[in-house]
Write an enzyme that holds these catalytic residues in place. Structure first.
Site: not given
Length: 218
Positions: A115, A183, A196
């Site tokens: 991320s 995602d 995610h």
């Protein structure tokens, strides 16, 4: 598979709910190992290296390289919604790899980012995350003489992918990107926040890729 306390682990959730970020314990490389796994965790992600990606990937890399000594380093940065967070991680990652390369002549590196941490990795190899979710401008890049010692780059849920950007150029063949279907952090039309949080399942595949690149360069 550990998914305890999922709230606050994904940048998308934090951005939409305003949940507070969670502190992570620092980790550092142990001496001159054969391979140093350098991990930039996701926004607010707890765990030494990150419970969703870093911890399971590091464990899988060690298993995939049974004949090598493998250390880890948790990139020291806020991993928060601060505007300069990703850039601070970028600087720390480059500083760490540069220092280790100078101190340990044969050490090789596996860079891991989840991320916001994927933004940190991208910046560090010259792919700007500015304009992406929890991104920022490049402030440092891995020196050219150190670049060949970066065996593999593993990115999970990279926000730059939502902009159609990926790690290209010199590092492209050494990069494995994971962007789960649905995602919303890395897919333009993604709507499934749980996607995610699903990257623990990719730890084995990621480690196999990294191990292959490490052994190919020996």
């Amino acid at each position: 598979m550990r998914f305890a306390r999922p709230a606050g682990l994904a940048a998308a959730l934090l951005m939409s709910t305003g949940l507070p970020v969670l502190a992570a314990l620092p980790a550092s490389a142990a001496g001159c190992s054969d391979v140093d796994v350098v991990v930039a965790r996701g926004t607010g992600e707890p765990g030494t290296l990150g419970v969703i990606v870093g911890d399971p990937v590091f464990a899988a890399v060690k298993k995939a390289l049974p004949g090598a000594s493998v250390s880890s380093y948790a990139v020291r940065y806020p991993a928060s919604l601060q505007p300069d967070s990703a850039s601070r991680g970028n600087q720390d990652l480059v500083d760490h790899v540069t220092h280790q390369a100078e101190a340990c002549g044969d050490q090789r590196f596996v860079l891991v980012g989840y991320s916001q941490g994927a933004n940190v990795v991208a910046n560090s190899v010259g792919i700007s995350s500015e304009g992406a979710l929890v991104g920022g401008p490049i402030v440092a890049t891995i020196p050219a003489d150190v670049a060949p010692r970066v065996a593999a780059l593993l990115t999970f849920g990279p926000p730059i992918a939502k902009l159609g950007k990926h790690i290209t150029g010199e590092y492209e063949d050494r990069t494995k990107e994971f962007c789960a279907v649905g995602d919303p952090v890395c897919r333009p039309n993604g709507t499934n926040v749980l996607a995610h949080l699903s990257y623990t399942r990719n730890a084995g595949e990621a480690a196999a890729f990294a191990a292959d690149r490490v052994t190919a360069g020996q």
